[in-house]
Design a protein around this motif. Structure first.
Motif, PDB file in Angstrom:
ATOM      1  N   GLU A   1       2.353   4.573  -9.037  1.00 20.69           N
ATOM      2  CA  GLU A   1       0.972   4.373  -8.612  1.00 20.69           C
ATOM      3  C   GLU A   1       0.303   3.175  -9.271  1.00 20.69           C
ATOM      4  OE1 GLU A   1       2.140   7.236  -9.918  1.00 20.69           O
ATOM      5  OE2 GLU A   1       1.816   8.841  -8.474  1.00 20.69           O
TER       6      GLU A   1
ATOM      7  N   SER B   1       2.564   1.628  -3.448  1.00 21.45           N
ATOM      8  CA  SER B   1       1.692   2.032  -4.553  1.00 21.45           C
ATOM      9  C   SER B   1       1.396   3.531  -4.511  1.00 21.45           C
ATOM     10  CB  SER B   1       0.392   1.235  -4.552  1.00 21.45           C
ATOM     11  OG  SER B   1      -0.373   1.536  -3.407  1.00 21.45           O
ATOM     12  N   ALA B   2       1.699   4.198  -3.391  1.00 21.45           N
ATOM     13  CA  ALA B   2       1.489   5.637  -3.266  1.00 21.45           C
ATOM     14  C   ALA B   2       2.728   6.444  -3.668  1.00 21.45           C
ATOM     15  CB  ALA B   2       1.098   5.981  -1.831  1.00 21.45           C
TER      16      ALA B   2
ATOM     17  N   GLN C   1       0.838  -1.204   0.000  1.00 19.71           N
ATOM     18  CA  GLN C   1       0.000   0.000   0.000  1.00 19.71           C
ATOM     19  C   GLN C   1       0.873   1.254   0.000  1.00 19.71           C
ATOM     20  OE1 GLN C   1      -2.823   0.200   3.187  1.00 19.71           O
ATOM     21  NE2 GLN C   1      -3.788   2.039   2.404  1.00 19.71           N
TER      22      GLN C   1
END
Length: 125
Positions: free
Chosen positions: A36, A30-31, A27
């Protein structure tokens, strides 16, 4: 032509366990700006030491092996990235090598910046 291998080392001014925890958190990863759309699939995890990951896009498969070492008050992260173009891109992989090297440098710089920001925010709270 086929897979292009790129070896890199980056020094991150925080502890090894912080680097490891952030980097294997899908998580959080992915930021990271520029990453992304890529969801890493982790494997071969050795807590606070090393891991491997694979990321798939429409045009390529990126397989990376990471090793983290403590260095004074920082962490040295060594990365071996293998870029495997898909489709017609395989025929031109030699011509794209320079672009892959720039892409890898940008990917690691963004990862380092996001990690430093995360650690800084954690220490303030």
């Amino acid at each position: 032509m086929g897979t292009i291998e790129i070896n890199s080392t980056v020094l991150i001014p925080c502890g090894r366990s912080e680097v490891y925890a952030f980097c294997v958190d899908a998580q959080a990863r992915s930021a990271v700006p520029g990453q992304e759309g890529l969801m890493p699939q982790f494997k071969d995890l050795v807590t606070d030491r090393s891991w491997s990951e694979t990321m798939e896009s429409r045009t390529e498969t990126i397989t990376c092996s990471y090793v983290v070492y403590p260095v004074a008050d920082s962490t040295r992260m060594t990365v071996t990235a293998q870029y495997a173009p898909k489709g017609l891109g395989r025929m031109f992989s030699g011509a794209k090598e320079g672009a892959y090297r720039k892409q890898e440098a940008a990917r690691l710089a963004a990862l380092k910046k996001a990690l430093e920001r995360q650690v800084r925010l954690g220490k303030k709270g």
